[in-house]
Write a protein that holds these residues in place. Structure first.
Motif, PDB file in Angstrom:
ATOM      1  N   ILE C 250      52.528  25.046  22.674  1.00 36.55           N
ATOM      2  CA  ILE C 250      52.894  25.813  21.486  1.00 36.55           C
ATOM      3  C   ILE C 250      51.953  27.009  21.319  1.00 36.55           C
ATOM      4  N   ALA C 251      50.649  26.739  21.464  1.00 39.03           N
ATOM      5  CA  ALA C 251      49.678  27.773  21.110  1.00 39.03           C
ATOM      6  C   ALA C 251      49.571  28.873  22.165  1.00 39.03           C
ATOM      7  N   THR C 252      49.675  28.513  23.447  1.00 39.36           N
ATOM      8  CA  THR C 252      49.437  29.523  24.484  1.00 39.36           C
ATOM      9  C   THR C 252      50.422  30.692  24.427  1.00 39.36           C
ATOM     10  N   PRO C 253      51.743  30.439  24.428  1.00 34.69           N
ATOM     11  CA  PRO C 253      52.649  31.601  24.365  1.00 34.69           C
ATOM     12  C   PRO C 253      52.476  32.389  23.076  1.00 34.69           C
ATOM     13  N   LEU C 254      52.196  31.683  21.980  1.00 37.48           N
ATOM     14  CA  LEU C 254      52.012  32.387  20.714  1.00 37.48           C
ATOM     15  C   LEU C 254      50.801  33.321  20.804  1.00 37.48           C
ATOM     16  N   SER C 255      49.676  32.791  21.289  1.00 36.37           N
ATOM     17  CA  SER C 255      48.479  33.623  21.412  1.00 36.37           C
ATOM     18  C   SER C 255      48.738  34.765  22.361  1.00 36.37           C
ATOM     19  N   SER C 256      49.456  34.462  23.414  1.00 35.75           N
ATOM     20  CA  SER C 256      49.624  35.437  24.468  1.00 35.75           C
ATOM     21  C   SER C 256      50.546  36.566  24.049  1.00 35.75           C
ATOM     22  N   THR C 257      51.562  36.266  23.248  1.00 36.92           N
ATOM     23  CA  THR C 257      52.497  37.324  22.868  1.00 36.92           C
ATOM     24  C   THR C 257      52.184  37.892  21.495  1.00 36.92           C
ATOM     25  N   LEU C 258      51.930  37.023  20.517  1.00 36.35           N
ATOM     26  CA  LEU C 258      51.750  37.521  19.150  1.00 36.35           C
ATOM     27  C   LEU C 258      50.289  37.663  18.754  1.00 36.35           C
ATOM     28  N   GLY C 259      49.402  37.148  19.565  1.00 33.35           N
ATOM     29  CA  GLY C 259      47.989  37.277  19.225  1.00 33.35           C
ATOM     30  C   GLY C 259      47.363  35.954  18.859  1.00 33.35           C
ATOM     31  N   THR C 260      46.034  35.949  18.899  1.00 35.22           N
ATOM     32  CA  THR C 260      45.282  34.716  18.704  1.00 35.22           C
ATOM     33  C   THR C 260      45.516  34.103  17.331  1.00 35.22           C
ATOM     34  N   PHE C 261      45.678  34.966  16.316  1.00 32.16           N
ATOM     35  CA  PHE C 261      45.883  34.459  14.957  1.00 32.16           C
ATOM     36  C   PHE C 261      47.135  33.579  14.910  1.00 32.16           C
ATOM     37  N   SER C 262      48.213  34.065  15.505  1.00 32.74           N
ATOM     38  CA  SER C 262      49.456  33.293  15.500  1.00 32.74           C
ATOM     39  C   SER C 262      49.279  31.993  16.256  1.00 32.74           C
ATOM     40  N   GLY C 263      48.540  32.050  17.363  1.00 34.35           N
ATOM     41  CA  GLY C 263      48.305  30.845  18.135  1.00 34.35           C
ATOM     42  C   GLY C 263      47.585  29.809  17.302  1.00 34.35           C
ATOM     43  N   ARG C 264      46.615  30.295  16.552  1.00 33.17           N
ATOM     44  CA  ARG C 264      45.811  29.420  15.708  1.00 33.17           C
ATOM     45  C   ARG C 264      46.663  28.749  14.636  1.00 33.17           C
ATOM     46  N   ILE C 265      47.398  29.587  13.918  1.00 30.45           N
ATOM     47  CA  ILE C 265      48.235  29.061  12.837  1.00 30.45           C
ATOM     48  C   ILE C 265      49.303  28.129  13.427  1.00 30.45           C
ATOM     49  N   GLY C 266      49.847  28.523  14.576  1.00 27.31           N
ATOM     50  CA  GLY C 266      50.860  27.692  15.225  1.00 27.31           C
ATOM     51  C   GLY C 266      50.329  26.307  15.525  1.00 27.31           C
ATOM     52  N   LEU C 267      49.107  26.261  16.002  1.00 24.65           N
ATOM     53  CA  LEU C 267      48.462  24.994  16.340  1.00 24.65           C
ATOM     54  C   LEU C 267      48.395  24.088  15.109  1.00 24.65           C
ATOM     55  N   LEU C 268      47.953  24.677  14.003  1.00 18.45           N
ATOM     56  CA  LEU C 268      47.764  23.895  12.787  1.00 18.45           C
ATOM     57  C   LEU C 268      49.102  23.416  12.232  1.00 18.45           C
ATOM     58  N   ILE C 269      50.082  24.330  12.252  1.00 14.53           N
ATOM     59  CA  ILE C 269      51.375  23.954  11.685  1.00 14.53           C
ATOM     60  C   ILE C 269      52.049  22.900  12.565  1.00 14.53           C
ATOM     61  N   ALA C 270      51.882  23.041  13.884  1.00 12.71           N
ATOM     62  CA  ALA C 270      52.447  22.031  14.787  1.00 12.71           C
ATOM     63  C   ALA C 270      51.903  20.654  14.428  1.00 12.71           C
ATOM     64  N   ALA C 271      50.614  20.587  14.126  1.00 13.46           N
ATOM     65  CA  ALA C 271      50.012  19.300  13.777  1.00 13.46           C
ATOM     66  C   ALA C 271      50.679  18.715  12.540  1.00 13.46           C
ATOM     67  N   LEU C 272      50.884  19.557  11.519  1.00 14.66           N
ATOM     68  CA  LEU C 272      51.515  19.062  10.290  1.00 14.66           C
ATOM     69  C   LEU C 272      52.920  18.548  10.567  1.00 14.66           C
ATOM     70  N   VAL C 273      53.666  19.316  11.377  1.00 13.72           N
ATOM     71  CA  VAL C 273      55.052  18.936  11.629  1.00 13.72           C
ATOM     72  C   VAL C 273      55.115  17.637  12.428  1.00 13.72           C
ATOM     73  N   VAL C 274      54.272  17.538  13.462  1.00 13.95           N
ATOM     74  CA  VAL C 274      54.298  16.322  14.278  1.00 13.95           C
ATOM     75  C   VAL C 274      54.010  15.105  13.415  1.00 13.95           C
ATOM     76  N   ILE C 275      53.016  15.226  12.537  1.00 13.15           N
ATOM     77  CA  ILE C 275      52.641  14.089  11.714  1.00 13.15           C
ATOM     78  C   ILE C 275      53.746  13.701  10.737  1.00 13.15           C
ATOM     79  N   ARG C 276      54.500  14.709  10.293  1.00 11.55           N
ATOM     80  CA  ARG C 276      55.603  14.397   9.373  1.00 11.55           C
ATOM     81  C   ARG C 276      56.623  13.487  10.063  1.00 11.55           C
ATOM     82  N   PHE C 277      56.888  13.776  11.322  1.00  9.95           N
ATOM     83  CA  PHE C 277      57.946  13.012  11.983  1.00  9.95           C
ATOM     84  C   PHE C 277      57.411  11.840  12.808  1.00  9.95           C
ATOM     85  N   LEU C 278      56.189  11.948  13.276  1.00  8.15           N
ATOM     86  CA  LEU C 278      55.587  10.840  14.027  1.00  8.15           C
ATOM     87  C   LEU C 278      54.265  10.472  13.354  1.00  8.15           C
ATOM     88  N   PRO C 279      54.340   9.701  12.266  1.00  9.75           N
ATOM     89  CA  PRO C 279      53.104   9.475  11.501  1.00  9.75           C
ATOM     90  C   PRO C 279      51.999   8.808  12.320  1.00  9.75           C
TER      91      PRO C 279
END
Lengths: 245, 511, 299, 356, 236
Positions: C250-279
C-alpha cells in the motif's frame, strides 16, 4: 404430559433443529426442545452430552449452525445475549460468575434494573434473598462469601433481571448435601411462583427432589423425556450413563 | 557585498554613551520618523541620567544580580541542539561576569542597516535586483574589525556592576512545558530577559506570553523568517540571508535544475516556497519538490523520485533526527548529486555524525560553523572547548546564543538599566558587535541580525571549506513588507502568502 | 512506465518490507508467545545501534562482530527485563504496557545522560549498482535478504525444531504444555530474549544508515506497532510477513507516486481499515479460517 | 430495593470511591475551601501555575473512569485533548466579535472530541477488537492526526479566518470569556474556573461511578460476559464511557488553550499520549480521588523537575512509573489509602460482633 | 512408607472459594490400573489436575515413589514420569500429529529413549497421518493422539481423564484394548477417571468411588462387575 401448543401462550421456549459444532465435534445435533410456562425441567445426561452447549445456544453465547429458537413465540435466534435477557431469559453460569471485588449489594444493584421497571419492588428477589440468608450479607464482598452463598448469589443476580425463564447450569456444584437440599427446595419454591426453570444438574438427589420432568441428552440429541420415575426405570438411560450404548 | 565604512571608532561603551550629542546630529538627516525615535531615546537617556547616568559602581554594587532566563531543551527531541545553545549562553555569561564584552557598540541610530523607511505598500514587482544585491541599499558604510581578538574589557564584572545570574530550567522539548516555564520565569523569577526555544513551534508557544507580559525575548535560531514582534529579537539567520545566496552559488556552479526535498512542516514548506519563488529570478527552475513528514526515516522512494527527476542539484530543507537518515541512505544508493541547504550540517553537524562520504558535495550558507578558519574563530573554539571539552560540535545555533547573550549585555549597559522598554530601545539603536563569525548588527526595524554569512562546502572526506562569503546580509524581506518595529510595534509572523510576490507559495501538490 | 521505474519500485518495495519486518518481528514474536506488548521495543533497537557503534569506535572490532555483540547483548538484556519486570505482568497485559513504557523512558533518557546527544555513526559499505537512471544501495538489498533470512530461520526454528514445537504448543495451550513437562517460564524467558535480540540486531543493522541518537527508537516503533496490529499475534511469522508485505504494497506506490506524506497516511489508514474488518489481524484471520476448516473437515 | 430510597448524596458517598464518611467530607470541604481561598495568599504566578496543573485533572479523571472503572486503556486521550483545543481555536477565532463566542467554541470543541470518540468507539467496540489493540490503535490515530496537522502551514489551511498553523501551531487563540470577564492564563478568574471544573468533574464522576450506571460499568470491567448476561448492552455502554472520557479530555484541552492561547500538533505526539496513563497508573486507576491527587502532584513534580532536575526529569518519571507498576500495581495513593483504612473496618467488625 | 507408586493423602484443592476436593486419600501400586468413578461434578477431574500440578494443593500431600511432589510445578512432576491425558484431550490443534507426539518427549527426564515405535504400533493411524494437522482429527483419533503423546516419554504413571468422552463405542473398545496391553506388556501404572462402565470393568483391577469431593468406597473387581453397585455411584 400435556402437549403445549405455541399459539395458546403456554409455550415459553421452543427450540427446533438446533445444531452446533466445535472443532470437528458436534456438540448439539438437530435438537428440538419445548418448555411450557411454569415448567420445572431437569436436563441430564452423561458428560459431553451437549448440555452446556445447549445452554449457550439458548442464552445467545453461541450462534447455532442450524435451527431456530422461539421465546414466548418470538424468534430470538439472532438476538444478542443482552437482548434475550431483556426479553426475560436469564442464565446462571456453570462456574460461579459474580463480581468478586464488589459487595453483595453492589452485585444486586448491577443486576437489577435492566429491562424491568426500577420502581416496582422485585418480590421474588427479596423473597429469595431472605430465604437464602443473603440479606444479612449485603456489605460483604462477594468474593469472600462461602461457596454456596456465591452460587446462591448468582441465582439471585439472575432473579434480579426478573426473568420468565431461568436457566440454571449446575446450581449445586461443590455444595454439601444439606446445601443441595436447601437449594432444591428453593428452586421448587421459585418455580411455584410462576417461573419457568430449566436446570442442568448431575446430583441425582437434587434432581429427585425438584424435577417434574426430566430430559436426557445424549450425543447432542434428546435421548428421552419423561417423569423422573420413568427415566430412572428406563434401562436405556441407565445404559447410556454407564457408557454401554 | 555590503562592506561599508563605519563612522565610529571601535570603542568602549563609555565613549558611546558619553556622546549622545553626536547621535542627535547624525539622526537629523533621516527625517520625521527617526526624529521621534530619537526623542524617545533622549528622554530615556535623560531619565537614566537623572538616576545617575552614567551609572556608578557604588550604586551597582547594591543592586542584585540581573536575572537571565534561558529555556533550552536539554532532553527530549531537540536536546542535541538545545544543549549546544545552553553552553553558548553559559560561555557568554561567564565572559560577561568576568569583565569581557564583544567589541563593538552603537553606531548610532543612523548606523548601517537602519534604512527604516516604510514602504507605502508592499512592492509587487520583480525583486531580482534587490536579490542580486543581497538586500536593500543601506545608507551608511561599515568597516569591521579584522583583528583576531573579538573580546574587549568591559571595565566591570557583570553589567552595571551586577552579575548576570542564569536561570535555566529544562523545558524538555515540550511546548506546554515551555509555556509554563515562561510564565514561571516572568511571574515568579521576575527575570530581566528570556532567551528560549529551538523549534519554531516552541517560539510560537511562548511568544504570546512574552507579548502579554511585555517581556524582552530573544529567539536564537536559524528559522523560516517573518517574525515581526516588538518584544522579540531574532539572532539566527533567515531565508533572505541563507537561501538566496546558496541558490545563487549552486545555480552558477551546478546548473539551473533544482529539486527540493523539504520537511513537511512550516520551516520546510516556507523555505521551499522561497526556493520556488527565487528560482525564476535567478534564471533557474524547480523541477521537483517533495515534502517529508517529520516521522519518516526511510527514503528509498524519495531517492528513486530524485533519480527519476535528474536535477542538477538538490535543495535540502529536511530537519530532525529522522530526516538526517537521508544522507547515509542516499549515499549508499549511489546518489552523487550536489546539495545545497540553509540548515543541515551547520545545525546538526551531520558531517561529523555520519561517516564520509555521506555528506560529500554538500553546501550550506551558515551564520557560523565550527570550522570557520579565521584566527578569531580558532580563539573562540579554544575558549569554548576549554569550558565544554565534551561538546561534540559547535553549531551555528550555539554561536547565535552566544552572540545574543553578549548583545543583551551590551544593550543593558547602553540603556543603563534592565528596564525592558529601555533595553529594547537600546537594542533598536543600531547596535553591532564583533562576533566570532564576524561583524553582526541588530537591525532596528525588523529586530533581526544583519549577518556575516559563509558558504561552506563539504568534500568527500567531510572536510569543510568556505568557498565564498557575504560579510553583511541584511534582513530585508520583512522590511520590504513594510515592517518597522521602531515606528509600528506589532506582533505577528509574516508568511510568504502575505507577500504578493510569493503567489507561487502554494505547494505544487506533494510531488 | 519504464522498466527502470519498475525495477526501482521493486527495490523500494523490498526496502520497505525489510524495514517493517526487522522493526516488527521481535515485537511480534514476543506478542505471539508471551502475549505482552513491549513499549520499550524501540529503545531495545536503540541499544542495539549503540552497542554496535560504541564497540566499533571504541573497541575497534570488525563491524559484523559488533553487530553480533549487539544482538547477544540486547538479547541478554531482554531476558533480564523479562525476569525482573515482564514476568510480574502475565496476568495484566495493560500493566505490562505501562511498565514497559517506564522502561523505555529510563533507557532513552539514561542513554542521553551517559552518552550525550549523539554518536558518530559507523561507516557503510558503499557498494551500489544501477539500472537505467536509477542507482541502488547494495546494503539495503542486503538488509532485505537478511530480513527474509531471519524470517526463514524463525520459521525453521518454529516449525522444525523441538524448541519451536514446544513454543507453538505453549502459545496454543500453556497449561497442557506444562502438564507435559515443558517449563513454560523458560519458554517465555527465552522468547523474550529472542525477541529482544532481534530488536538489537535491527538496531545494529540499521546503525550505519541512521543517526545515532537516544530517541532513535521512535523511528522504528510507530511502524512496528502498525505492523503488529495489522499482523496480529496469532502467528508471529505469518503475521509479520503478510503484514509487512501488505503494508508495503500500500505504502510504496503511494510514496512513489504521490509522495512520502501520502505513503505515511496510507499506512496509518490501512491499519485502521484492516483492524475494522480483521480485529485479530491477518494472522488471527488465517487462524479463524483454519479452525473453521478443521471443524468442517470432521463433521 | 434500597437503591430507590437513596438520595443523591448517599449515592455521592457510595462505595466505588476511596474517601467516604463524615471525616472525609469534612476534609474535602476543608480542602475545597482552601483552594478557593488560595488566591488571597498566592502570587499571580503561583495561581497560574497551579491552574495549569489542575486543568489536566478532567483528562486524568476521564482516563481513570475509562481504564480503572471500565477496564479500557487508552493512549489517545491527548488526541482528544488536542482536537478540542484546535476546534476551540477555530470556532472562537471566527467568532471573535460575537458575545459568548468562546463559550460556543468550548461547547463545540468538547462536542467534537466526543463525536470523534463515538465514531472510533463504534469501530472498536462493535468490532470486538481485543483489549491490547485499543491503546495501540489510539496511538496510531494520534500519530495520523499529528502528521496531518504538522503539514498544515500556509494560507490554504485556513478555516474561516483562522490559520491552522502547521507544526508551529495555532497562535493567538482567545481565552474563554463570559460577559466582560476574560479567563486568561494568569488571571484569578481562570484559577477559579479551573478549580471549579476540577471539583465539579470529580464530584460528577463520583456520582456517576456510584450510580447504578457506574456499577454496571464496573461490572463490565470485572466480567464482560456476566454483565452481558444480565441484560446490558455492553458495547454501547463501553462507547458511552469512552465518549465521556474523551469529552473530559476535550474539556482539559479547552482549558489548556484558554490558559496558553496556543496549541500545536506535538500535543498529539508519543510522549503527551502517555502522560495521562502515567498519572492514572501512579495514583491508582480505581480511585478518582487518587487520580486527581496524582495528576496535580505529577504535574507539579514534572514542573519542579524541569526547574531543578534538568535532564533527569524523564529518568525520574520513568523510574517512578516502573516502581509503581512493580510494587504498587494498584497505584501508590490507592495502596497507601487501603493500607491505612485496613485497620478501621476490622475494628468496626469487632464492634459489630460484640454487640449482636 | 509403603511401596505405593502414587500416594495421595488428605488432598484438598479447588477453584476460587470452593474446595472441590475435600480430603482425598488414595494409593496406587506399581503396575495397577485403577479407576476413579463417580458422577459428574464430584471432583474426579479436579483430582487429576491436582495430581499433575495444574491446580495447587491447598492441604494434604502427594508423593510419587515415596518422594513428595506436593510443591513441584506441573512440568517438574511430568519430568518425574507422570503422563497426563486430560478430559477433552487438549491436543494442540495447530500442531501436526508428529509434533503433538514430540510434545510428550519432556515427560520422564530419566528415560533413555523415546517410544515412538510403541505409539505407532498401538495406534497405526498416527503413523499414517503423522503430517496431518491434529485439529482436523475426529474425537477418537484425538484421544489416541493424546494417549500416544503421553506415552512417547515413557511415563511411569499415566493419568487418564475420561478417555471415552464423546467417542464412538468401537473406538472406546480399541482404546480399552490398548490400555490393557500397555498395562500388561509395558507394566504401566494407570489411574483412570471413567464413567463408561464397560471400559471400567474391562480394564480396571479396582476402583475408587468418589462423591462430593471425597473417596466414598474402594471397589474391588467383583464389585465393579456388579452393575447395580456401579450404577449407584454413576447413573441417574
Amino acid at each position: 404430559m400435556p402437549t403445549p401448543s405455541e399459539s395458546d401462550g403456554v409455550v415459553v421456549l421452543h427450540a427446533e433443529n438446533l445444531t452446533k459444532s466445535f472443532g470437528g465435534i458436534r456438540a448439539v445435533d438437530h435438537l428440538n426442545l419445548t418448555l411450557a410456562r411454569s415448567e420445572l425441567r431437569c436436563l441430564i445426561g452423561p458428560n459431553g452430552a451437549g448440555k452446556s452447549t445447549l445452554f449457550g445456544l439458548l442464552s445467545g453465547l453461541h450462534r447455532p449452525d442450524t435451527g431456530r429458537i422461539l421465546f414466548k413465540g418470538e424468534d430470538i435466534t439472532n438476538l444478542q445475549p443482552f437482548q434475550r435477557v431483556r426479553k426475560g431469559l436469564c442464565q446462571k453460569f456453570q462456574t460461579t460468575r459474580i463480581y468478586r471485588s464488589l459487595t453483595v449489594a453492589q452485585n444486586l444493584l448491577i443486576a437489577g434494573g435492566t429491562h424491568t421497571s426500577n420502581r416496582k419492588k422485585n418480590e421474588k428477589l427479596s423473597w429469595a434473598l431472605s430465604t437464602l440468608g443473603l440479606d444479612s450479607e449485603h456489605e460483604v464482598s462477594a468474593g469472600k462469601l462461602s461457596h454456596s452463598h456465591q452460587q446462591w448469589l448468582e441465582i439471585c443476580l439472575a432473579l434480579a433481571t426478573e426473568p420468565d425463564l431461568l436457566l440454571l447450569d449446575e446450581p449445586t456444584a461443590g455444595m454439601t448435601p444439606e446445601e443441595t437440599a436447601l437449594t432444591a427446595q428453593f428452586v421448587v419454591n421459585l418455580n411455584r411462583q410462576a417461573l419457568t426453570v430449566l436446570v442442568v444438574e448431575h446430583d441425582m438427589a437434587f434432581v429427585r427432589y425438584i424435577a417434574q420432568s426430566v430430559t436426557v441428552l445424549h450425543y447432542g440429541r434428546i435421548f428421552t423425556e419423561g417423569s423422573l420415575d420413568e427415566i430412572e426405570s428406563n434401562q436405556e438411560v441407565r445404559r447410556i450413563y454407564l457408557g454401554e450404548s | 557585498m555590503n562592506a561599508k565604512q563605519c563612522d565610529y571608532e571601535a570603542g568602549s561603551t563609555g565613549q558611546l554613551n558619553s556622546n549622545p550629542g553626536s547621535e542627535v546630529e547624525h539622526l537629523e538627516t533621516d527625517g520625521e520618523s527617526r526624529r521621534s525615535f530619537l526623542k524617545k531615546m533622549i528622554v530615556a537617556s535623560a531619565a537614566t541620567a537623572v538616576t545617575g547616568f552614567p551609572y556608578t559602581r557604588a550604586q551597582a554594587a547594591e543592586n542584585p544580580s540581573i536575572k537571565f532566563g534561558l529555556l533550552e531543551d536539554r532532553s527530549g527531541n531537540f536536546a542535541i541542539f538545545g544543549i549546544n545553545k545552553w553552553h553558548g549562553t553559559q560561555l557568554a555569561l561567564k565572559e560577561i561576569n568576568e569583565g569581557w564584552t564583544l567589541e563593538g557598540g552603537v553606531q548610532g541610530p543612523g548606523g548601517p542597516g537602519v534604512f527604516a523607511k516604510v514602504a507605502p505598500k508592499p512592492p509587487t514587482e520583480n525583486i531580482k535586483e534587490i536579490v542580486n544585491r543581497g538586500g536593500d541599499e543601506t545608507k551608511d558604510d561599515t568597516v569591521w574589525n579584522e583583528e583576531d581578538e573579538y573580546l574587549v574589557k568591559s571595565g566591570e564584572n557583570g553589567v552595571l556592576g551586577r552579575q548576570l545570574e542564569l536561570i535555566s530550567p529544562d523545558p524538555e522539548s515540550d511546548n506546554s512545558q515551555f509555556q509554563s516555564l515562561a510564565r514561571r520565569l516572568i511571574l515568579e523569577d521576575k527575570v530581566d530577559v528570556i532567551m528560549a526555544g529551538f523549534a519554531s513551534a516552541e517560539r510560537e508557544a511562548i511568544r504570546p506570553i512574552m507579548d502579554q507580559n511585555k517581556m524582552l525575548y530573544f529567539y536564537n535560531n536559524q528559522y523560516e523568517g517573518g517574525v515581526a514582534d516588538k518584544y522579540t529579537f531574532c539572532t539566527g539567520a533567515i531565508p533572505e540571508q541563507q537561501i538566496v545566496p546558496v541558490m545563487q552559488y549552486m545555480i552558477k556552479n551546478f546548473g539551473p535544475k533544482i529539486y527540493t526535498l523539504a520537511a513537511d512542516y512550516n520551516f520546510g514548506q516556507l523555505s521551499a516556497a522561497w526556493t520556488r519563488a527565487m528560482a525564476p529570478i535567478l534564471s533557474a527552475e524547480v523541477i521537483g519538490e517533495e515534502f517529508i513528514p517529520l516521522s519518516v526515516s526511510q527514503f528509498a522512494s524519495s531517492i528513486s523520485r530524485i533519480q527519476e527527476a535528474k536535477p542538477d542539484w538538490l535543495m535540502m530543507y529536511i530537519t530532525g533526527q529522522n530526516h538526517s537518515n537521508y544522507y547515509p541512505q542516499a549515499d549508499a544508493a549511489g546518489v552523487k548529486i550536489p546539495m545545497g541547504s540553509s540548515i543541515n550540517i551547520a545545525q546538526g553537524y551531520e558531517h561529523r555524525r555520519f561517516k564520509a562520504p555521506a555528506l560529500a558535495r554538500f553546501h550550506v550558507t551558515a551564520s557560523y560553523m565550527e570550522e570557520i578558519p579565521t584566527p578569531r574563530n580558532r580563539k573562540f573554539v579554544e575558549r569554548w572547548r576549554k569550558m565544554f571539552p565534551d561538546e561534540p560540535y559547535m553549531a551555528m545555533e550555539g554561536h547565535s546564543a552566544y552572540v545574543a547573550t553578549h548583545l543583551y549585555a551590551k544593550a543593558v549597559r547602553l540603556a543603563g538599566t534592565t528596564d525592558k522598554e529601555t533595553v529594547i530601545k537600546a537594542l533598536e539603536s543600531g547596535i553591532g558587535v564583533e562576533a566570532p563569525s564576524g561583524w553582526v548588527f541588530m537591525d532596528p526595524a525588523t529586530h533581526h541580525l544583519s549577518q556575516y554569512i559563509r558558504l561552506a562546502s563539504c568534500n568527500e572526506q567531510h572536510d569543510i571549506s568556505f568557498v565564498t562569503e557575504w560579510p553583511y546580509i541584511e534582513p530585508w524581506w520583512t522590511r520590504r513588507l513594510g515592517v518597522n518595529l521602531v515606528r509600528h510595534p506589532e506582533s505577528k509572523q509574516y508568511i510568504p502568502d502575505e507577500d504578493p510576490f510569493f503567489k507561487m507559495f502554494k505547494k505544487k501538490g506533494k510531488g | 512506465m519504464s522498466l527502470g521505474y519498475l525495477v526501482s519500485l521493486l527495490y523500494q518495495y523490498a526496502d520497505s518490507i525489510a524495514f517493517l519486518l526487522l522493526a516488527a518481528l521481535g515485537l511480534m514474536i514476543i506478542l505471539g508467545v508471551v502475549n505482552v506488548i513491549n513499549l520499550a521495543h524501540g529503545e531495545l533497537i536503540m541499544m542495539g545501534a549503540y552497542i554496535t557503534t560504541l564497540t566499533y569506535h571504541r573497541a575497534h572490532l570488525p563491524l559484523p562482530l559488533c553487530m553480533a555483540l549487539s544482538t547477544i547483548g540486547v538479547g541478554l538484556f531482554g531476558m533480564l527485563l523479562e525476569r525482573f519486570v515482564i514476568r510480574r505482568f502475565y496476568d495484566d497485559k495493560l500493566g505490562a504496557l505501562v511498565a514497559t513504557w517506564g522502561v523505555s523512558l529510563i533507557l532513552s533518557q539514561g542513554t542521553l545522560l551517559v552518552f550525550g546527544p549523539s554518536l558518530e555513526s559507523v561507516p557503510l559499505a558503499a557498494w551500489t549498482f544501477s539500472y537505467g537512471r536509477y542507482s541502488f544501495g547494495g546494503y539495503r538489498l542486503l538488509l532485505f535478504v537478511i530480513a527474509i533470512a531471519i524470517v526463514l530461520i524463525a520459521w525453521w526454528v518454529f516449525y522444525h525444531t523441538r524448541l519451536g514445537v514446544r513454543t507453538r504448543a505453549t502459545m496454543q495451550n500453556a497449561d497442557m504444555a506444562r502438564a507435559l513437562g515443558v517449563n513454560t517460564r523458560d519458554i517465555y524467558l527465552l522468547t523474550f530474549g529472542v525477541g529482544s535480540a532481534l530488536a538489537g540486531l535491527t538496531g545494529a543493522l540499521y546503525a550505519p544508515t541512521t543517526t545515532i541518537v537516544p530517541l532513535m527508537g521512535n523511528q522504528f516503533v510507530d511502524v512496528a506497532f502498525i505492523t503488529v496490529v495489522v499482523g496480529g499475534g496469532a502467528n508471529p511469522i505469518v503475521g509479520a510477513l503478510t503484514s509487512a508485505a501488505l503494508l508495503s504494497l500500500i505504502a510504496t506506490p503511494l510514496s512513489s507516486t504521490l509522495g512520502t506524506f501520502s505513503g505515511r497516511i496510507g499506512l496509518l489508514i490501512a491499519a485502521l481499515v484492516v483492524i475494522r474488518f480483521l480485529p485479530r489481524g491477518i494472522s488471527g484471520y488465517f487462524q479463524d479460517i483454519r479452525y473453521r476448516r478443521m471443524a468442517r473437515g470432521v463433521s | 430495593m434500597e437503591r430507590e430510597d437513596k438520595r443523591w448524596w448517599q449515592v455521592l458517598n457510595g462505595p466505588q470511591e476511596l474517601g467516604r464518611g463524615r471525616v472525609f467530607w469534612c476534609l474535602f470541604t476543608f480542602a475545597a475551601l482552601g483552594l478557593l481561598a488560595y488566591p488571597f495568599v498566592g502570587s499571580v504566578f503561583a495561581l497560574s501555575n497551579f491552574a495549569n496543573f489542575c486543568l489536566y485533572v478532567p483528562m486524568g479523571l476521564g482516563l481513570a473512569l475509562l481504564w480503572g472503572y471500565s477496564g479500557v486503556l487508552s493512549f489517545g486521550q491527548s488526541a482528544f485533548f488536542a482536537i478540542a483545543g484546535y476546534v476551540y481555536g477555530i470556532i472562537s477565532g471566527n467568532l471573535l466579535d460575537m458575545p459568548g463566542g468562546t463559550l460556543l467554541a468550548a461547547a463545540g470543541a468538547i462536542a467534537a472530541s466526543a463525536a470523534i470518540a463515538a465514531a472510533f468507539g463504534y469501530f472498536v467496540f462493535y468490532g470486538q477488537v481485543s483489549g491490547w489493540i485499543i491503546p495501540l490503535l489510539l496511538l496510531v490515530l494520534s500519530l495520523i492526526l499529528e502528521t496531518f496537522m504538522a503539514q498544515t502551514a500556509g494560507y490554504q489551511w485556513r478555516v474561516g479566518s483562522v490559520l491552522l498553523g502547521g507544526y508551529n501551531g495555532m497562535t493567538n487563540i482567545p481565552s474563554l470569556q463570559i460577559g466582560s470577564s476574560i479567563f486568561g492564563g494568569a488571571s484569578i478568574g481562570f484559577y477559579y474556573l479551573v478549580v471549579s471544573a476540577m471539583l465539579i468533574t470529580y464530584l460528577g464522576l463520583r456520582l456517576l461511578v456510584n450510580s447504578h450506571y457506574g456499577h454496571v460499568v464496573t461490572g463490565i470491567r470485572d466480567d464482560v460476559e456476566r454483565t452481558r448476561m444480565l441484560g446490558y448492552n455492553v458495547n454501547l455502554m463501553q462507547i458511552q464511557v469512552f465518549v465521556v472520557a474523551a469529552a473530559l479530555a476535550g474539556l482539559s484541552g479547552v482549558l489548556y488553550v484558554s490558559w496558553g492561547n496556543y496549541i500545536n500538533p506535538s500535543s498529539m505526539g508519543l510522549l503527551p499520549a502517555t502522560l495521562p496513563v502515567i498519572w492514572t497508573a501512579v495514583g491508582g486507576r480505581s480511585s478518582l480521588l487518587a487520580v486527581l491527587l496524582s495528576t496535580v502532584t505529577l504535574r507539579w513534580l514534572a514542573d519542579s523537575l524541569a526547574v531543578k532536575g534538568g535532564e533527569y526529569a524523564f529518568l525520574i518519571m520513568g523510574i517512578l512509573l516502573l516502581v509503581t507498576m512493580l510494587f504498587f500495581p494498584a497505584g501508590i495513593v490507592v495502596t497507601l489509602a487501603r493500607h491505612w483504612l485496613q485497620r478501621k473496618p476490622e475494628r468496626r467488625d469487632l464492634k459489630k460482633n460484640r454487640a449482636p | 512408607m509403603s511401596g505405593a507408586l502414587l500416594h495421595v493423602q488428605n488432598l484438598v484443592a479447588g477453584y476460587g472459594t470452593a474446595d472441590i476436593l475435600q480430603g482425598v486419600t488414595l494409593e496406587i501400586w506399581p503396575g495397577e490400573m485403577v479407576a476413579t468413578v463417580g458422577r459428574n461434578g464430584v471432583g474426579k477431574s479436579t483430582l487429576m489436575k491436582t495430581i499433575i500440578g495444574l491446580l495447587s494443593t491447598r492441604r494434604g500431600s502427594i508423593s510419587l515413589k515415596g518422594e513428595s511432589i506436593t510443591h513441584l510445578r506441573a512440568d517438574q512432576r511430568a519430568a518425574l514420569g507422570i503422563g497426563y491425558i486430560p478430559q477433552g484431550r487438549e491436543i494442540f490443534p495447530e500442531l501436526s500429529v508428529e509434533e503433538n507426539l514430540m510434545m510428550g518427549e519432556t515427560i520422564n527426564c530419566a528415560k533413555q529413549s523415546f517410544r515412538y515405535d510403541l505409539v505407532y504400533e498401538y495406534f497405526p493411524i498416527l503413523r499414517e497421518r503423522r503430517r496431518q494437522v491434529a485439529g482436523t482429527f475426529s474425537g477418537g483419533q484425538q484421544q489416541m493422539l493424546a494417549i500416544g503423546r503421553a506415552l512417547v516419554g515413557r511415563p511411569t504413571l499415566l493419568l487418564l481423564d475420561e478417555p471415552s468422552l464423546g467417542i464412538q463405542p468401537s473406538i472406546i473398545q480399541e482404546i480399552g484394548q490398548a490400555l490393557l496391553r500397555l498395562n500388561r506388556e509395558e507394566e504401566l501404572t494407570i489411574l483412570l477417571v471413567e464413567q463408561n462402565m464397560r471400559l471400567i470393568e474391562h480394564v480396571a483391577v479396582r476402583a475408587y468411588a468418589m462423591d462430593k469431593g471425597r473417596i466414598v468406597a474402594n471397589l474391588t473387581l467383583e464389585m465393579l462387575k456388579d452393575r447395580e453397585t456401579l450404577a449407584d455411584y454413576l447413573a441417574v
